[in-house]
Design a protein around this motif. Structure first.
Motif, PDB file in Angstrom:
ATOM      1  N   UNK A 181       0.556  -0.937  -0.022  1.00  0.00           N
ATOM      2  CA  UNK A 181       0.219   0.111  -0.716  1.00  0.00           C
ATOM      3  C   UNK A 181       0.901   1.362   0.032  1.00  0.00           C
ATOM      4  N   UNK A 182       1.845   1.526   0.213  1.00  0.00           N
ATOM      5  CA  UNK A 182       2.623   2.137   0.529  1.00  0.00           C
ATOM      6  C   UNK A 182       3.117   3.024  -1.029  1.00  0.00           C
ATOM      7  N   UNK A 183       3.315   1.868  -1.749  1.00  0.00           N
ATOM      8  CA  UNK A 183       3.963   2.019  -3.037  1.00  0.00           C
ATOM      9  C   UNK A 183       2.945   2.951  -3.481  1.00  0.00           C
ATOM     10  N   UNK A 184       1.550   3.450  -3.951  1.00  0.00           N
ATOM     11  CA  UNK A 184       0.825   3.861  -4.238  1.00  0.00           C
ATOM     12  C   UNK A 184       0.137   5.204  -3.115  1.00  0.00           C
ATOM     13  N   UNK A 185       1.083   5.057  -1.974  1.00  0.00           N
ATOM     14  CA  UNK A 185       0.538   6.338  -1.194  1.00  0.00           C
ATOM     15  C   UNK A 185       1.360   7.223  -1.348  1.00  0.00           C
ATOM     16  N   UNK A 186       0.802   8.326  -1.447  1.00  0.00           N
ATOM     17  CA  UNK A 186       0.952   9.662  -1.597  1.00  0.00           C
ATOM     18  C   UNK A 186       2.736  10.233  -0.010  1.00  0.00           C
TER      19      UNK A 186
END
Length: 277
Positions: A181-186
């Protein structure tokens, strides 16, 4: 009545351990049963179809809309007056959409990416009366193995919600989910979490039945699993994944089961984490 619990009618389906009525128009009061984990949702929907039940009608009873998110975290969903960009939310484990639709009704500029491991759940979201493709993108995804970057642009999501989702997976898979999820979070994005806390009535009951798999992780009688979080465990888990703890608290609510004449101490943890990158 609280989130995650429903009052159940009186017919037991053979393929699930779930009570429902196929004849009554309103659900009678008949005790409470805890529902969690994706497998249980899928079994329920399969049984509804097999028994010729009206799934959409029953879902109104089974899944309660989560309006408490607006009260607890409204500032994270509201528009930024200084930005012309639409705020983007990712709901991981969207289920029947009971987080999604209250939020898009309350926040007209919010765009939602919604994923779930269950194709039945995604079908329910897309069949909802308030579903609009320009507001919601619902897609099938197992975040323990599927790369979210195949469906969502990197660093494009403002807020991610994990509502009674992380507890349904094995603790050794949790770090990989957070990296996913961190990869798609700003870089300045937030993760909002609500889940089961250590000391919950259900955990104590499972402990007494010797159904512990590992520390904090248990298997239920229906084969689904649940993890019970402490604040320290969650804070450490997210810190190691590159998140800072903005807020975290545990609260307890006593729920009376009049049918069994017992009072249950239910415990939940609520937390906000910020991406450090």
């Amino acid at each position: 009545m609280t989130h995650g619990f429903v009052r159940w009618p009186f017919k037991l389906l053979a393929n699930t351990r779930i009570w429902l009525s196929t004849t009554r128009k309103t659900p009678p009061s008949f005790g409470t049963i805890s529902i969690s984990a994706i497998k249980t949702r899928s079994l329920l929907l399969f049984s509804l179809k097999k028994n010729n039940c009206k799934a959409n009608t029953f879902m109104f009873w089974f899944f309660k809309d989560r309006h408490y998110l607006e009260k607890d975290w409204g500032q994270y969903f509201s528009d930024d007056a200084n930005s012309a960009n639409v705020k983007v939310l990712l709901e991981v484990g969207c289920g029947a959409g009971n987080t999604i639709f209250p939020l898009i009704a309350a926040y007209p500029e919010l765009y939602v990416q919604a994923c779930d491991i269950s194709p039945h759940a995604i079908a329910l979201v897309k069949s909802h009366a308030e579903f609009k493709e320009d507001r919601v993108n619902a897609f099938l995804c197992d975040v323990t193995v599927d790369n979210l970057l195949e469906r969502i642009n990197p660093s494009s999501v403002d807020v991610i919600t994990l509502i009674f989702m992380l507890s349904a997976v094995s603790p050794h898979k949790m770090p990989s989910i957070l990296q996913n999820i961190k990869r798609v979070l700003k870089p300045d994005g937030y993760v909002l979490l609500r889940d089961y806390a250590i000391g919950d009535f259900a955990q104590v009951k499972l402990e007494n039945k010797n159904q512990m798999i590992s520390e904090g992780f248990y298997v239920r009688g229906d084969g689904t699993c649940s993890f019970y979080f402490s604040e320290d465990f969650l804070s450490t888990l997210f810190f190691q994944a590159g998140f800072n703890t903005v807020d975290i608290s545990t609260y307890c609510k006593q729920i009376k089961n009049s049918h069994k004449n017992i009072t249950m101490d239910r415990r939940w943890v609520r937390a906000v984490f910020k991406n450090l990158e």
